[in-house]
Design an enzyme around this catalytic site. Sequence first.
Site, PDB file in Angstrom:
ATOM      1  N   GLN A   2     -73.715  50.408  65.460  1.00  0.00           N
ATOM      2  CA  GLN A   2     -74.734  51.394  65.073  1.00  0.00           C
ATOM      3  C   GLN A   2     -74.155  52.809  64.951  1.00  0.00           C
ATOM      4  O   GLN A   2     -74.875  53.801  65.062  1.00  0.00           O
ATOM      5  CB  GLN A   2     -75.898  51.380  66.057  1.00  0.00           C
ATOM      6  N   SER A   3     -72.868  52.916  64.680  1.00  0.00           N
ATOM      7  CA  SER A   3     -72.232  54.231  64.563  1.00  0.00           C
ATOM      8  C   SER A   3     -72.720  54.983  63.326  1.00  0.00           C
ATOM      9  O   SER A   3     -72.582  54.504  62.198  1.00  0.00           O
ATOM     10  CB  SER A   3     -70.718  54.040  64.483  1.00  0.00           C
TER      11      SER A   3
END
Length: 331
Positions: free
Chosen positions: A75-76
């Site tokens: 989820q960067s």
Amino acid sequence: MSTNGRVQLGTWPTPLEPAPRLAAALGLGSADLWVKRDDLTGLGGGGNKVRKLEWTVGAALTDGADTLVTTGAPQSNHARLTAAAAARLGLTAVLVFPGAPGGSASGNLALDGLFGARIVWAGDVDADGLAEVAARTVERLAGDGRRPALIPFGGSNALGAQGYAECGRELLAQLPDLATVVVALGSGGTMAGLVAALGPERVLGVDTRAMAEPAAAVAAMATGAGERAVTPGELLIRDQPGDYGVLTPPIADALTLAARTEGLVLDPVYTGRALAGLAAAVADGTVLPGRATVFLHTGGLPGLFGHPAAIRHAEDGLRDAATAPEPDRHP
Ligand SMILES: *Cc1c(COP(=O)(O)O)cnc(C)c1O
């Protein structure tokens, strides 16, 4: 498109907006609080990583790179914006994530797919293991005749921090009597650049617990990005309870508060924690009324849709609404 190694990817300056209802709810004067909209940086869904990528990707282009490799969590926001930058510039993005393929892609990971990024799944690794897999990926790409450039974790090094030194100067032009900027501290380049431009006494970092030694990292990058040495002890860093990524009650309350006072969407990992930190700082007198405070909105909206607890918290609002008084009926 490239000047002095920097490549333009975003839309500048970002707006600085008053937030009178949020200010009053926090216990500040209604004219005391401003939101710097770095969620509106223009590229790929926006966010703070765009300013850093203008410098790190600019350097990669100067070196003749055709492929951008970076690391992060699935989820960067940084990985998503690296993928968007690569698409914009006609490069290939290779994102190295811990874990294995096959889960459902939501939030940032879904956007990575849309931007055409290639994902390398590194398996069950710690931070060092992830960096090792990234280094091997760079070697493999070079062996295949590509020209890969490794973009640092979170886009944070002294070069990337230049983007936030510029944001600091942009803020001074928009608000000359600026007293404090409040910012989420993750990989540290954002806070470091602001400190380089504004001095350590005007920047309050709210730690997200993404790194083991945040003060040392920020001081080193601020020193590299600025004109004078910054020591860890000079930095204003505030801890907030809860491990990285955990939606604690104060963070959940912050998401609700920003949404219902200003129509402003924060994310559960960074900006929600930063607002929870600002609320605590007002409550204990660290941030005072009558002085110009800026809340730096660093983006992260896609991450809300990749965070199951945050989605459940948002859905709770529907139940609140179901028990609210009936709206007026129109005949
Ligand atoms: C990465 C990130 C931050 C933290 O910035 P760093 O420069 O890594 O400290 C804050 N907010 C959002 C939304 C981010 O994605």
